[in-house]
Write a protein that holds these residues in place. Structure first.
Motif, PDB file in Angstrom:
ATOM      1  N   MET A   1       0.836  -1.194   0.000  1.00  0.00           N
ATOM      2  CA  MET A   1       0.000   0.000   0.000  1.00  0.00           C
ATOM      3  C   MET A   1       0.873   1.246   0.000  1.00  0.00           C
ATOM      4  N   LYS A   2       0.509   2.186  -0.837  1.00  0.00           N
ATOM      5  CA  LYS A   2       1.232   3.460  -0.853  1.00  0.00           C
ATOM      6  C   LYS A   2       0.258   4.613  -0.672  1.00  0.00           C
ATOM      7  N   ILE A   3       0.782   5.723  -0.228  1.00  0.00           N
ATOM      8  CA  ILE A   3      -0.011   6.924  -0.006  1.00  0.00           C
ATOM      9  C   ILE A   3       0.498   7.984  -0.971  1.00  0.00           C
ATOM     10  N   VAL A   4      -0.351   8.385  -1.895  1.00  0.00           N
ATOM     11  CA  VAL A   4       0.017   9.419  -2.858  1.00  0.00           C
ATOM     12  C   VAL A   4      -0.716  10.709  -2.476  1.00  0.00           C
ATOM     13  N   CYS A   5       0.030  11.787  -2.375  1.00  0.00           N
ATOM     14  CA  CYS A   5      -0.548  13.064  -1.943  1.00  0.00           C
ATOM     15  C   CYS A   5      -0.449  14.102  -3.057  1.00  0.00           C
ATOM     16  N   ILE A   6      -1.434  14.982  -3.081  1.00  0.00           N
ATOM     17  CA  ILE A   6      -1.478  16.053  -4.067  1.00  0.00           C
ATOM     18  C   ILE A   6      -1.219  17.377  -3.360  1.00  0.00           C
ATOM     19  N   GLY A   7      -0.237  18.102  -3.833  1.00  0.00           N
ATOM     20  CA  GLY A   7       0.062  19.416  -3.274  1.00  0.00           C
ATOM     21  C   GLY A   7      -0.524  20.519  -4.151  1.00  0.00           C
ATOM     22  N   ARG A   8      -0.857  21.649  -3.523  1.00  0.00           N
ATOM     23  CA  ARG A   8      -1.281  22.853  -4.259  1.00  0.00           C
ATOM     24  C   ARG A   8      -2.479  22.595  -5.172  1.00  0.00           C
ATOM     25  N   ASN A   9      -3.551  22.072  -4.579  1.00  0.00           N
ATOM     26  CA  ASN A   9      -4.752  21.776  -5.359  1.00  0.00           C
ATOM     27  C   ASN A   9      -5.915  22.709  -5.028  1.00  0.00           C
ATOM     28  N   TYR A  10      -5.656  23.707  -4.165  1.00  0.00           N
ATOM     29  CA  TYR A  10      -6.664  24.727  -3.841  1.00  0.00           C
ATOM     30  C   TYR A  10      -5.998  26.091  -3.955  1.00  0.00           C
ATOM     31  N   VAL A  11      -6.589  26.973  -4.735  1.00  0.00           N
ATOM     32  CA  VAL A  11      -5.973  28.259  -5.043  1.00  0.00           C
ATOM     33  C   VAL A  11      -5.670  29.072  -3.787  1.00  0.00           C
ATOM     34  N   GLU A  12      -6.623  29.154  -2.864  1.00  0.00           N
ATOM     35  CA  GLU A  12      -6.419  29.999  -1.688  1.00  0.00           C
ATOM     36  C   GLU A  12      -5.346  29.448  -0.764  1.00  0.00           C
ATOM     37  N   HIS A  13      -5.152  28.126  -0.757  1.00  0.00           N
ATOM     38  CA  HIS A  13      -4.054  27.548   0.026  1.00  0.00           C
ATOM     39  C   HIS A  13      -2.710  27.874  -0.616  1.00  0.00           C
ATOM     40  N   ILE A  14      -2.658  27.849  -1.941  1.00  0.00           N
ATOM     41  CA  ILE A  14      -1.434  28.236  -2.648  1.00  0.00           C
ATOM     42  C   ILE A  14      -1.057  29.661  -2.258  1.00  0.00           C
ATOM     43  N   GLU A  15      -2.053  30.526  -2.224  1.00  0.00           N
ATOM     44  CA  GLU A  15      -1.802  31.933  -1.911  1.00  0.00           C
ATOM     45  C   GLU A  15      -1.372  32.143  -0.469  1.00  0.00           C
ATOM     46  N   GLU A  16      -1.954  31.371   0.472  1.00  0.00           N
ATOM     47  CA  GLU A  16      -1.610  31.601   1.869  1.00  0.00           C
ATOM     48  C   GLU A  16      -0.170  31.185   2.186  1.00  0.00           C
ATOM     49  N   LEU A  17       0.382  30.291   1.380  1.00  0.00           N
ATOM     50  CA  LEU A  17       1.781  29.879   1.573  1.00  0.00           C
ATOM     51  C   LEU A  17       2.720  30.558   0.582  1.00  0.00           C
ATOM     52  N   ASN A  18       2.175  31.495  -0.187  1.00  0.00           N
ATOM     53  CA  ASN A  18       2.979  32.239  -1.172  1.00  0.00           C
ATOM     54  C   ASN A  18       3.691  31.314  -2.156  1.00  0.00           C
ATOM     55  N   ASN A  19       2.981  30.283  -2.588  1.00  0.00           N
ATOM     56  CA  ASN A  19       3.533  29.360  -3.568  1.00  0.00           C
ATOM     57  C   ASN A  19       3.063  29.730  -4.971  1.00  0.00           C
ATOM     58  N   GLU A  20       3.750  29.197  -5.953  1.00  0.00           N
ATOM     59  CA  GLU A  20       3.374  29.418  -7.348  1.00  0.00           C
ATOM     60  C   GLU A  20       2.316  28.405  -7.752  1.00  0.00           C
ATOM     61  N   ARG A  21       1.293  28.858  -8.468  1.00  0.00           N
ATOM     62  CA  ARG A  21       0.258  27.930  -8.935  1.00  0.00           C
ATOM     63  C   ARG A  21       0.857  27.004  -9.986  1.00  0.00           C
ATOM     64  N   PRO A  22       0.750  25.687  -9.792  1.00  0.00           N
ATOM     65  CA  PRO A  22       1.368  24.750 -10.742  1.00  0.00           C
ATOM     66  C   PRO A  22       0.534  24.578 -12.006  1.00  0.00           C
ATOM     67  N   SER A  23       1.198  24.185 -13.071  1.00  0.00           N
ATOM     68  CA  SER A  23       0.499  23.923 -14.325  1.00  0.00           C
ATOM     69  C   SER A  23       0.014  22.480 -14.401  1.00  0.00           C
ATOM     70  N   GLU A  24       0.479  21.642 -13.487  1.00  0.00           N
ATOM     71  CA  GLU A  24       0.030  20.260 -13.380  1.00  0.00           C
ATOM     72  C   GLU A  24       0.096  19.868 -11.910  1.00  0.00           C
ATOM     73  N   PRO A  25      -0.623  18.821 -11.496  1.00  0.00           N
ATOM     74  CA  PRO A  25      -0.644  18.456 -10.085  1.00  0.00           C
ATOM     75  C   PRO A  25       0.757  18.164  -9.520  1.00  0.00           C
ATOM     76  N   VAL A  26       0.967  18.616  -8.293  1.00  0.00           N
ATOM     77  CA  VAL A  26       2.207  18.323  -7.570  1.00  0.00           C
ATOM     78  C   VAL A  26       1.992  17.024  -6.796  1.00  0.00           C
ATOM     79  N   LEU A  27       2.811  16.022  -7.061  1.00  0.00           N
ATOM     80  CA  LEU A  27       2.646  14.713  -6.445  1.00  0.00           C
ATOM     81  C   LEU A  27       3.815  14.414  -5.510  1.00  0.00           C
ATOM     82  N   PHE A  28       3.495  13.803  -4.371  1.00  0.00           N
ATOM     83  CA  PHE A  28       4.545  13.252  -3.513  1.00  0.00           C
ATOM     84  C   PHE A  28       3.979  12.031  -2.797  1.00  0.00           C
ATOM     85  N   ILE A  29       4.855  11.221  -2.255  1.00  0.00           N
ATOM     86  CA  ILE A  29       4.443   9.942  -1.671  1.00  0.00           C
ATOM     87  C   ILE A  29       4.863   9.859  -0.210  1.00  0.00           C
TER      88      ILE A  29
END
Length: 203
Positions: A1-29
């Motif tokens: 079993m693995k856990i795959v997470c999506i980063g930066r998938n809500y605009v207002e969360h991207i803004e609150e952390l001063n991150n750049e909006r991605p052009s494709e989903p950010v994935l990490f495990i």
């Protein structure tokens, strides 16, 4: 079993952390050891002074899939819940500054917790369902799945391009705005479509 997470998938969360909006989903495990045991409290790790909660809608994969088309993705999961992606924000910030991977900040033991799973058919509309995190009686995160940049099925399709999905895999679909610090003694509660699916003690 693995856990795959999506980063930066809500605009207002991207803004609150001063991150750049991605052009494709950010994935990490996260590894399976990141999954917090049922009925276990969350223990704040000694290596961080700034652990943040991030509530997310989570789906459980029911069968093997690769290169899944978005229109077929709904056939690969039957149950959903809400969970928390715990993040060592202080450590993550340092790693990001150096251009290093996030794993130490995101994938440590106990950094992924799950609520009770419910049948997705219990929800009127999975693609426009509200969810929230309550910290010590106060709502600190609240959003709708309609606010996702990439919805659940699009996310599953994207993940399956890179990782073969297998039965039991978990996908954390991203967190909305309102992330914040957890403290010793906190009580965290997760709600999906009006149903309370977890109650977690922090120590």
């Amino acid at each position: 079993m693995k856990i795959v997470c999506i980063g930066r998938n809500y605009v207002e969360h991207i803004e609150e952390l001063n991150n750049e909006r991605p052009s494709e989903p950010v994935l990490f495990i996260k590894p399976d050891s990141a999954l917090l045991g049922r009925e276990c409290p969350f223990a704040i790790p000694e290596f961080s002074n700034d652990i943040h909660y991030e509530i997310e809608v989570v789906v459980k994969i029911t069968k093997v899939g690769k290169y899944i088309e978005p229109k077929f993705a709904h056939k690969y999961y039957d149950e959903v819940t809400v969970g928390i992606d715990f993040t060592a924000r202080d450590m993550q910030s340092k790693l990001k500054e150096k251009g290093l991977p996030w794993e130490k900040a995101k994938a440590f033991d106990g950094s992924a917790m799950l609520g009770e799973f419910i049948d997705k058919n219990e929800l009127v509309n999975l693609y426009d369902t509200t969810f929230s995190l309550i910290q010590n009686g106060n709502i600190v995160q609240e959003a709708s799945t309609s606010q996702m940049i990439w919805n659940i099925d699009e996310t599953i399709a994207e993940v399956s391009k890179y990782f073969t999905l297998k039965k039991g895999d978990l996908i954390f679909t991203g967190t909305p705005k309102g992330v914040g610090k957890v403290n010793d003694g906190d009580i965290l509660e997760g709600v999906l479509a009006g149903k309370k699916l977890f109650r977690l003690n922090v120590k």
